[in-house]
Write an enzyme that holds these catalytic residues in place. Structure first.
Site, short mmCIF file in Angstrom:
data_model
loop_
_atom_site.label_atom_id
_atom_site.label_comp_id
_atom_site.label_asym_id
_atom_site.label_seq_id
_atom_site.Cartn_x
_atom_site.Cartn_y
_atom_site.Cartn_z
N GLU A 176 0.86 -1.20 0.00
CA GLU A 176 0.00 0.00 0.00
C GLU A 176 0.89 1.24 0.00
OE1 GLU A 176 -3.43 1.00 -0.31
OE2 GLU A 176 -2.16 2.75 -0.49
N ILE A 193 -20.50 12.57 -7.77
CA ILE A 193 -19.66 13.49 -6.98
C ILE A 193 -20.19 14.91 -7.11
CG2 ILE A 193 -17.33 14.49 -6.87
CD1 ILE A 193 -16.28 11.60 -7.22
N HIS A 241 -46.74 1.92 10.98
CA HIS A 241 -47.47 3.16 10.78
C HIS A 241 -47.00 4.19 11.79
CE1 HIS A 241 -50.69 5.85 9.69
NE2 HIS A 241 -50.97 5.99 10.98
N ALA A 284 -23.24 15.71 -7.58
CA ALA A 284 -24.49 15.77 -6.80
C ALA A 284 -24.19 15.90 -5.30
CB ALA A 284 -25.34 14.53 -7.08
N LYS A 297 -19.81 11.35 3.53
CA LYS A 297 -21.08 11.21 4.27
C LYS A 297 -21.02 11.96 5.59
CE LYS A 297 -21.67 9.83 0.97
NZ LYS A 297 -21.05 9.34 -0.29
N PHE A 341 -3.76 3.17 4.40
CA PHE A 341 -4.67 2.05 4.66
C PHE A 341 -6.10 2.59 4.71
CE2 PHE A 341 -2.81 -2.12 6.03
CZ PHE A 341 -1.55 -1.88 5.52
C1 LIG Z 1 -15.91 11.08 -3.18
C2 LIG Z 1 -16.32 9.64 -3.23
C3 LIG Z 1 -17.42 9.23 -2.52
C4 LIG Z 1 -17.82 7.89 -2.57
N1 LIG Z 1 -18.93 7.51 -1.88
C5 LIG Z 1 -19.34 6.24 -1.95
C6 LIG Z 1 -20.50 5.81 -1.24
O1 LIG Z 1 -21.16 6.60 -0.55
N2 LIG Z 1 -20.87 4.52 -1.33
C7 LIG Z 1 -20.18 3.62 -2.08
O2 LIG Z 1 -20.57 2.44 -2.15
N3 LIG Z 1 -19.07 3.98 -2.76
C8 LIG Z 1 -18.64 5.27 -2.71
N4 LIG Z 1 -17.51 5.65 -3.39
C9 LIG Z 1 -16.77 4.62 -4.15
C10 LIG Z 1 -15.84 3.80 -3.23
O3 LIG Z 1 -15.03 4.68 -2.50
C11 LIG Z 1 -15.00 2.87 -4.08
O4 LIG Z 1 -15.83 2.07 -4.89
C12 LIG Z 1 -14.17 1.94 -3.20
O5 LIG Z 1 -13.40 2.68 -2.28
C13 LIG Z 1 -13.25 1.08 -4.07
O6 LIG Z 1 -12.45 0.27 -3.25
P1 LIG Z 1 -11.13 -0.40 -3.85
O7 LIG Z 1 -10.60 -1.24 -2.76
O8 LIG Z 1 -11.42 -1.00 -5.16
O9 LIG Z 1 -10.15 0.81 -4.15
P2 LIG Z 1 -9.44 1.82 -3.15
O10 LIG Z 1 -10.20 1.99 -1.89
O11 LIG Z 1 -9.12 3.03 -3.95
O12 LIG Z 1 -8.10 1.07 -2.73
C14 LIG Z 1 -7.06 0.88 -3.64
C15 LIG Z 1 -5.75 1.05 -2.92
O13 LIG Z 1 -4.72 0.59 -3.79
C16 LIG Z 1 -3.59 1.42 -3.63
N5 LIG Z 1 -2.78 1.30 -4.85
C17 LIG Z 1 -2.90 1.99 -6.01
N6 LIG Z 1 -1.98 1.59 -6.88
C18 LIG Z 1 -1.25 0.63 -6.28
C19 LIG Z 1 -0.17 -0.17 -6.69
N7 LIG Z 1 0.38 -0.06 -7.89
N8 LIG Z 1 0.34 -1.07 -5.82
C20 LIG Z 1 -0.21 -1.20 -4.59
N9 LIG Z 1 -1.25 -0.47 -4.15
C21 LIG Z 1 -1.77 0.43 -5.00
C22 LIG Z 1 -4.18 2.80 -3.41
O14 LIG Z 1 -3.26 3.63 -2.74
C23 LIG Z 1 -5.43 2.50 -2.59
O15 LIG Z 1 -5.18 2.64 -1.21
C24 LIG Z 1 -17.07 6.96 -3.34
C25 LIG Z 1 -15.94 7.38 -4.04
C26 LIG Z 1 -15.56 8.71 -3.99
C27 LIG Z 1 -14.34 9.14 -4.75
N1 LIG Z 2 -22.83 7.62 -3.10
C1 LIG Z 2 -21.99 6.90 -3.83
O1 LIG Z 2 -22.08 5.68 -3.93
C2 LIG Z 2 -20.84 7.60 -4.53
C3 LIG Z 2 -20.56 8.93 -4.28
C4 LIG Z 2 -19.53 9.52 -4.98
C5 LIG Z 2 -18.80 8.79 -5.91
N2 LIG Z 2 -19.12 7.49 -6.11
C6 LIG Z 2 -18.38 6.70 -7.12
O2 LIG Z 2 -17.35 7.46 -7.70
C7 LIG Z 2 -17.50 7.44 -9.11
C8 LIG Z 2 -17.00 8.72 -9.68
O3 LIG Z 2 -17.95 9.79 -9.46
P1 LIG Z 2 -18.10 10.93 -10.54
O4 LIG Z 2 -19.23 11.82 -10.15
O5 LIG Z 2 -16.78 11.51 -10.82
O6 LIG Z 2 -18.47 10.08 -11.83
P2 LIG Z 2 -19.88 9.73 -12.52
O7 LIG Z 2 -19.57 8.68 -13.50
O8 LIG Z 2 -20.96 9.54 -11.54
O9 LIG Z 2 -20.22 11.07 -13.29
C9 LIG Z 2 -19.32 11.62 -14.20
C10 LIG Z 2 -20.00 12.76 -14.91
O10 LIG Z 2 -19.04 13.46 -15.69
C11 LIG Z 2 -19.52 13.58 -17.01
N3 LIG Z 2 -18.33 13.56 -17.86
C12 LIG Z 2 -17.56 12.50 -18.18
N4 LIG Z 2 -16.52 12.88 -18.93
C13 LIG Z 2 -16.62 14.23 -19.07
C14 LIG Z 2 -15.84 15.22 -19.72
N5 LIG Z 2 -14.74 14.90 -20.38
N6 LIG Z 2 -16.24 16.51 -19.63
C15 LIG Z 2 -17.35 16.84 -18.93
N7 LIG Z 2 -18.14 15.95 -18.31
C16 LIG Z 2 -17.78 14.66 -18.38
C17 LIG Z 2 -20.46 12.44 -17.21
O11 LIG Z 2 -21.40 12.75 -18.21
C18 LIG Z 2 -21.09 12.30 -15.83
O12 LIG Z 2 -22.16 13.17 -15.67
C19 LIG Z 2 -18.97 7.17 -9.37
O13 LIG Z 2 -19.15 6.48 -10.57
C20 LIG Z 2 -19.40 6.35 -8.19
O14 LIG Z 2 -19.33 4.99 -8.50
C21 LIG Z 2 -20.12 6.88 -5.45
#
Ligand SMILES: Cc1cc2nc3c(=O)[nH]c(=O)nc-3n(C[C@H](O)[C@H](O)[C@H](O)COP(=O)(O)OP(=O)(O)OC[C@H]3O[C@@H](n4cnc5c(N)ncnc54)[C@H](O)[C@@H]3O)c2cc1C
Ligand SMILES: NC(=O)c1ccc[n+]([C@@H]2O[C@H](COP(=O)([O-])OP(=O)(O)OC[C@H]3O[C@@H](n4cnc5c(N)ncnc54)[C@H](O)[C@@H]3O)[C@@H](O)[C@H]2O)c1
Length: 451
Positions: free
Chosen positions: A31, A176, A437, A178, A48, A35
C-alpha cells in the site's frame, strides 16, 4: 526474491481480505498511500460525514415550512472538516501497525508486475502463489485546455481545503457533483454545475433524474448540455469557458472541482507483464468468481468492476476469500442486483432496471409511482417533491427495479433490495408483511399495493 503465500495489492477493500481464516499464510500487503483506500480516506466516509453537516444546515433553513423559524448563524468549516479527519487520519497508522504486529509484511511503495505473479515494489522483487489485485481507481482529469495550469480540485483534495470558497464551479453531473454541490452549497458556496448531459445524474431513472435536476436548479446555477472547453486563472479564482445551448459562455468562481468519473489504476501496474487481460476501459477482466486471466491472481473493487461502489468491492472480497479457500466450491457474485444511493439532497437510491432501460430493452413492465405526500410520513415532513417508483414483471410479479428520491431514500430502499435479491413477489412483500405506521416505509407499501 522473497516469496509469499499471499500478496494483497492495495489496502482499501484488499485489506479486508485478511481475517483469521488466512492467518496461517505468509502474507504481504502493498500500500503506497493510506490504509483504508478511497472509501475511508477520500470517498464514502468523509463525504457522508460532511453530508451530515450539510443536511443539518439545509434542515434548519427548511424548517420554516413546519413553523420552526431557524437561521444558520455560522458555519464553522474548520470544525466540520476536523471532526471528519481527526477521526479518519489516525486510522492509517493503527491499521498498518496492526498488520505488522500480526506478522504481515507491509510494503509502502507502489507495486507493478514484472512477470506473472512476480512484482517489483520499490527496490524489492517479490512473488506469491496467490495475489489479490485491489489497486482501485482515481479521478479522471479531463482534457480541458488550461486545466494543468489552473488550481483545481478533485474529490481527493476538496474535502481538506481551509475555507469554504465563496463560489465553486463543478464540472460533471454525476455522483460526486451531486454530493459536493449539496455539501458546499449548504455550507455557503454559490455553486455552478457545468454538465454536458441534458439532466443531472443521467444514469438514474429518467423521472428521478428529471426531478433531481429541477430541485438542484432551485438551489444552484445548473448549466446543462454544456461542455467546458478551457479554463483560465484570474485574480479571484478560475474562469471556465464553455459552449452550451446559448453559445459560448464564461463562468467564474473562487474554486473549481472536476468530477468527470474515475479510471482504474491498471496503467501503473504493468498488467501486460503480469499476464492480466484488461477490458476496453482498462479494468482487469475477471469472471464472476473474481478470477483474472492468470490462475492464482484475483482482482476486486474499482480496478476490476464498473460499479465503483464500496459494497460491491466488499461483496467481491467475500466471494474471493471463499473461492481462494474452497477451490472445489467456487461461488459467483450476483452482480445483476447492484443497489446504490446518492447522498445528496434529496437522497436518491436505486436498484435494478430503470424505466428507460425496460423500454429500450423491450422488457414488459408494470410501474407504480407513489409520492411521499400521499402517506402520513410525507404530511409530517410537508413533502411535495419526493417519490418511490417501482417496476415489476407483469407475469412473474417480481421486482424489476426500484427508484426513490426523497428523505432517507438510501434506507427506505432496503426492503426492496431484499425482496429483489430473494426473488419475492410484489404481492408477498405488499401483503404478507406489516409496515409500521406511520413510517416512511408506508410509501413503499402503497407503491407496491398499486402494482
Ligand atoms: C468522493 C467519493 C465518494 C464515494 N462515496 C461512496 C459511497 O457513498 N458509497 C459507495 O458504495 N461507494 C462510494 N464511493 C466509491 C468507493 O469509495 C469505491 O468504490 C471503493 O473505495 C473502491 O475500493 P477499492 O478497494 O477498489 O479501491 P481503493 O479503496 O481506492 O483502494 C485501492 C488502494 O490501492 C492502492 N494502490 C494503487 N496503486 C497501487 C499499486 N500499484 N500497488 C499497490 N497499491 C496500490 C491505493 O493507494 C489504494 O489505497 C465513493 C468514491 C468517492 C471518490
Ligand atoms: N454515493 C456513492 O455511492 C458515490 C458517491 C460519490 C462517488 N461514487 C463513485 O465514484 C465514481 C465517480 O464519481 P463521478 O461523479 O466523478 O463520476 P460519474 O460517473 O458519476 O459522473 C461523471 C460525470 O461526468 C460527465 N463527464 C464524463 N466525462 C466528461 C468530460 N470529459 N467533460 C465533462 N463531463 C464529463 C459524465 O457525463 C457524468 O455526468 C462514481 O461512478 C461512483 O461509483 C459513489
Amino acid at each position: 526474491m522473497r516469496h509469499y503465500d499471499l500478496v494483497v495489492l492495495g489496502a482499501g477493500s484488499g485489506n479486508m481480505l485478511l481475517n483469521d481464516e488466512l492467518a496461517h499464510l505468509r502474507t504481504a500487503v502493498v500500500e503506497p498511500d493510506r490504509f483504508g483506500g478511497t472509501c475511508l480516506n477520500r470517498g464514502c466516509i468523509p463525504t457522508k460525514m460532511l453530508v451530515a453537516a450539510a443536511d443539518a444546515a439545509t434542515g434548519a433553513r427548511a424548517a420554516a415550512r413546519l413553523g420552526v423559524n431557524a437561521t444558520v448563524e455560522n458555519i464553522d468549516w474548520k470544525a466540520i472538516r476536523d471532526r471528519v479527519f481527526d477521526r479518519i487520519d489516525p486510522l492509517h497508522d493503527s491499521a498498518l501497525q496492526y498488520r505488522r504486529r500480526h506478522g504481515v509484511d507491509v510494503y509502502t511503495e507502489e507495486a507493478r508486475f514484472v512477470a506473472p505473479k512476480v512484482l517489483q515494489v520499490g527496490s524489492e522483487r517479490i512473488s506469491a502463489d496467490t495475489i489479490l489485485v485491489a489497486v482501485g481507481s482515481r479521478p479522471v482529469v479531463p482534457d480541458i485546455a488550461g486545466l494543468d495550469t489552473v488550481p483545481h480540485h478533485t474529490s481527493d483534495t476538496i474535502m481538506r481545503i481551509d475555507e469554504v470558497p465563496a463560489s465553486m464551479v463543478i464540472i460533471g453531473g454525476g455522483f460526486i457533483a451531486a454530493e459536493f454541490s449539496h455539501i458546499f452549497g449548504a455550507l455557503g458556496s454559490e455553486i455552478t454545475i457545468v454538465h454536458r448531459g441534458p439532466r443531472l445524474l443521467t444514469a438514474e431513472d429518467e423521472q428521478v433524474s428529471a426531478r433531481f435536476t429541477e430541485l438542484a436548479a432551485d438551489r444552484h446555477r445548473v448549466l446543462l448540455n454544456s461542455t467546458a472547453t478551457s479554463v483560465t486563472r484570474h485574480a479571484d479564482g478560475v474562469a471556465v469557458h464553455l459552449t452550451g445551448p446559448g453559445g459560448e459562455q464564461v463562468v467564474s468562481a473562487a474554486a473549481l472541482l472536476v468530477s468527470v468519473g474515475r479510471r482504474p489504476n491498471t496503467d501503473r501496474l504493468d498488467c501486460a507483464a503480469g499476464g492480466l487481460d484488461l477490458d476496453e476501459h482498462g479494468h482487469i477482466r475477471i469472471d464472476g468468481a473474481c478470477r483474472t486471466s492468470v490462475p492464482g491472481v484475483w482482482a476486486v473493487g474499482d480496478v476490476a468492476n464498473h460499479y465503483q461502489l464500496k459494497h460491491m468491492a466488499n461483496a467481491e472480497v467475500r466471494v474471493m476469500r471463499h473461492n481462494m479457500l474452497h477451490p472445489d466450491d467456487v461461488r459467483n457474485l450476483r452482480t445483476t442486483i447492484a443497489p446504490h444511493a446518492v447522498f445528496t439532497d434529496p437522497q436518491i437510491a436505486s436498484i435494478g432496471l430503470t424505466e428507460q432501460d425496460a423500454r429500450a430493452g423491450g422488457i414488459p413492465y408494470l410501474v407504480s409511482v407513489r409520492d411521499y405526500a400521499d402517506a402520513a410520513y410525507g404530511w409530517a415532513l410537508e413533502d411535495t417533491t419526493s417519490f418511490v417508483k417501482i417496476l415489476a414483471d407483469p407475469a412473474e410479479r417480481t421486482l424489476l427495479g426500484a427508484h426513490i428520491i426523497g428523505p432517507q431514500a438510501g434506507t427506505l430502499i432496503q426492503p426492496l433490495i431484499q425482496a429483489m435479491t430473494l426473488g419475492q413477489t410484489v404481492d408477498q412483500i405488499a401483503r404478507d408483511v406489516l409496515y409500521i405506521h406511520p413510517a416512511a416505509t408506508e410509501v413503499v407499501e402503497q407503491a407496491l399495493l398499486a402494482l
